[in-house]
Write a protein that holds these residues in place. Structure first.
Motif, short mmCIF file in Angstrom:
data_model
loop_
_atom_site.label_atom_id
_atom_site.label_comp_id
_atom_site.label_asym_id
_atom_site.label_seq_id
_atom_site.Cartn_x
_atom_site.Cartn_y
_atom_site.Cartn_z
N THR A 140 0.68 -1.04 -0.03
CA THR A 140 0.02 -0.13 -0.03
C THR A 140 0.88 1.36 0.32
N GLN A 141 0.32 2.49 -0.16
CA GLN A 141 1.14 3.88 0.16
C GLN A 141 1.61 3.88 1.29
N SER A 142 1.04 3.43 2.29
CA SER A 142 1.68 3.39 3.78
C SER A 142 2.75 2.40 4.16
N GLY A 143 2.57 1.30 3.41
CA GLY A 143 3.21 0.06 3.96
C GLY A 143 2.76 -1.32 3.55
N ILE A 144 3.08 -2.33 4.36
CA ILE A 144 2.41 -3.56 3.80
C ILE A 144 1.49 -3.96 4.86
N MET A 145 0.43 -4.71 4.30
CA MET A 145 -0.52 -5.05 5.31
C MET A 145 -0.84 -6.79 4.94
N LEU A 146 -0.98 -7.31 6.27
CA LEU A 146 -1.34 -8.70 6.28
C LEU A 146 -2.67 -9.09 6.59
N SER A 147 -3.45 -9.94 6.00
CA SER A 147 -4.86 -10.15 6.39
C SER A 147 -4.92 -11.32 7.47
N SER A 148 -6.19 -11.65 7.95
CA SER A 148 -6.62 -12.80 8.65
C SER A 148 -5.96 -12.67 9.90
N ALA A 149 -4.37 -12.96 10.08
CA ALA A 149 -3.73 -12.65 11.24
C ALA A 149 -3.27 -11.13 11.06
N PHE A 150 -4.29 -10.24 11.41
CA PHE A 150 -4.23 -8.77 11.07
C PHE A 150 -2.88 -8.28 11.40
N ALA A 151 -2.05 -7.77 10.59
CA ALA A 151 -0.96 -7.10 11.11
C ALA A 151 -0.31 -5.99 9.98
N LYS A 152 0.50 -5.02 10.21
CA LYS A 152 1.02 -4.32 9.10
C LYS A 152 2.40 -3.87 9.29
N SER A 153 3.10 -3.61 8.30
CA SER A 153 4.74 -3.17 8.36
C SER A 153 4.83 -1.84 7.92
N ASP A 164 -18.37 -12.93 1.88
CA ASP A 164 -19.37 -12.22 0.94
C ASP A 164 -19.52 -10.80 1.26
N SER A 165 -18.59 -10.22 2.05
CA SER A 165 -18.80 -8.77 2.46
C SER A 165 -17.35 -8.30 2.29
N ILE A 166 -17.49 -6.82 2.26
CA ILE A 166 -16.06 -6.04 2.13
C ILE A 166 -16.08 -4.85 2.86
N LEU A 167 -14.95 -4.91 3.51
CA LEU A 167 -14.59 -3.77 4.34
C LEU A 167 -13.38 -3.11 3.92
N CYS A 168 -13.29 -1.47 4.46
CA CYS A 168 -12.12 -0.88 3.89
C CYS A 168 -11.63 0.00 4.88
N THR A 169 -10.50 0.67 4.83
CA THR A 169 -9.81 1.48 5.59
C THR A 169 -9.02 2.56 4.66
N LYS A 170 -9.25 3.79 5.24
CA LYS A 170 -8.35 4.86 4.44
C LYS A 170 -7.22 5.28 5.36
N ASP A 171 -6.97 4.59 6.68
CA ASP A 171 -5.89 4.96 7.54
C ASP A 171 -5.10 3.92 7.78
N PHE A 172 -4.93 3.07 6.96
CA PHE A 172 -3.92 1.77 7.12
C PHE A 172 -4.36 1.15 8.38
N GLY A 173 -5.58 0.78 8.42
CA GLY A 173 -6.01 -0.29 9.34
C GLY A 173 -6.43 0.35 10.61
N ASN A 174 -6.05 1.49 10.88
CA ASN A 174 -6.52 2.11 12.35
C ASN A 174 -8.25 2.30 12.47
N THR A 175 -8.82 2.60 11.49
CA THR A 175 -10.45 2.41 11.43
C THR A 175 -10.87 1.78 9.97
N TRP A 176 -11.99 1.21 10.37
CA TRP A 176 -12.74 0.20 9.39
C TRP A 176 -14.32 0.48 9.20
N ILE A 177 -14.60 0.58 7.91
CA ILE A 177 -16.08 0.72 7.67
C ILE A 177 -16.49 -0.37 6.60
N LYS A 178 -17.72 -0.70 6.71
CA LYS A 178 -18.21 -1.51 5.54
C LYS A 178 -18.40 -0.94 4.32
#
Length: 288
Positions: free
Chosen positions: A56-69, A106-120
């Motif tokens: 991503t623009q801010s770094g690398i994101m990992l899903s399922s075991a959620f983490a970011k670098s 079957d649903s989608i979530l999104c974040t605009k601040d590199f995982g700090n907050t999420w919305i559907k």
């Protein structure tokens, strides 16, 4: 062909290149493997692992075991996602400009601040199905590949319309979608289809018998390579040739190209590299 016995059959979920062209591999049981020397040496940088991993623009994101670098995958920070408890199956994750989207079945979530907050994002698709790939055409238009077909939205996911004209029933499981210029290619359970009108009409690429359950494809000059359970094939409009020499694990995950035009084939038991446009492959040793 004979496999390289140095490899310990490490199962690969996903592979990416960071901004420095280092390799990051998400595995089934070894966490995140990191190599800064084109796969010659590896180190574990995250023991948790995960299913999807994306730049991503801010770094690398990992899903399922959620983490970011924040340092290209060398160290990781865990974070939580609303509506998700513990390790959760995620089927797709994409980064579009400053927004990251993840598919939770079957649903989608999104974040605009590199995982700090999420919305559907938008609404769920009617019926029970798994989203396997997300493609954004522009800010408003999105195409999804699911286990039962293709869906299109022109209003940021508020409403969804099926777009399966031309897909036979056995081809409606969409393993992957790849956009190249204005064309979209669908890797399906019955081969490759493509569309020039964002899914309004799908055209079967051709009818070779071994073109079944295609998992992924990668463009290679004017041709492209596909991966299925029969091997790797180089594809031209009127010709398919097997290019699996050196690959002993025909359980494909992806084919990716590197900055120096090498190709990397990832499977459920390891990685293989080609330095001659897919004609020959050699195994990459993932031992730590």
């Amino acid at each position: 062909w004979i496999g390289n016995n140095n490899n310990s059959n490490i199962g690969v979920r996903k592979m990416i290149f960071n901004s420095n062209k280092d390799i990051l591999v998400s595995t089934y049981d070894r966490g995140i493997l990191y190599s800064s020397d084109a796969g010659l040496n590896w180190q574990v940088t995250n023991n948790g692992g995960g299913e999807q991993i994306v730049n991503t623009q801010s770094g690398i994101m990992l899903s399922s075991a959620f983490a970011k670098s924040l340092d290209s995958g060398k160290t990781w920070i865990s974070f939580s996602v609303p509506w998700v408890t513990g390790w959760h199956h995620t089927t797709s994750m994409v980064s579009v400009v400053d927004t990251i989207f993840i598919a939770l079945d079957d649903s989608i979530l999104c974040t605009k601040d590199f995982g700090n907050t999420w919305i559907k994002y938008g609404n769920r698709i009617l019926g029970s199905q798994r989203i396997n790939q997300i493609i954004f055409i522009n800010e408003n238009q999105i195409i999804l590949g699911t286990d039962i077909g293709v869906y299109f939205s022109s209003d940021k996911g508020i409403t969804w319309q099926p777009r399966n004209t031309g897909l036979i029933n056995t081809s409606k499981k969409i393993n992957n979608l790849i956009m190249q210029n204005d064309n979209i290619y669908a890797c399906t359970s019955s081969g490759i289809y493509f569309t020039t009108d964002y899914g309004s009409q799908w055209i079967h690429f051709n009818s070779y018998n071994f073109q079944k359950n295609v998992k992924n494809l990668e463009f290679c000059g004017s041709d492209f390579l596909i991966a299925n359970y029969s091997g790797v094939y180089k594809v031209k409009p009127s010709e398919w040739t097997n290019h699996s020499s050196g690959i002993y694990s025909l359980t494909p995950k992806s084919i990716s190209s590197t900055s120096n035009s090498d190709l990397i084939y990832s499977s459920s038991t390891g990685l293989f590299r080609s330095q001659d446009s897919g004609n020959n492959w050699s195994e990459i040793d993932l031992n730590i």
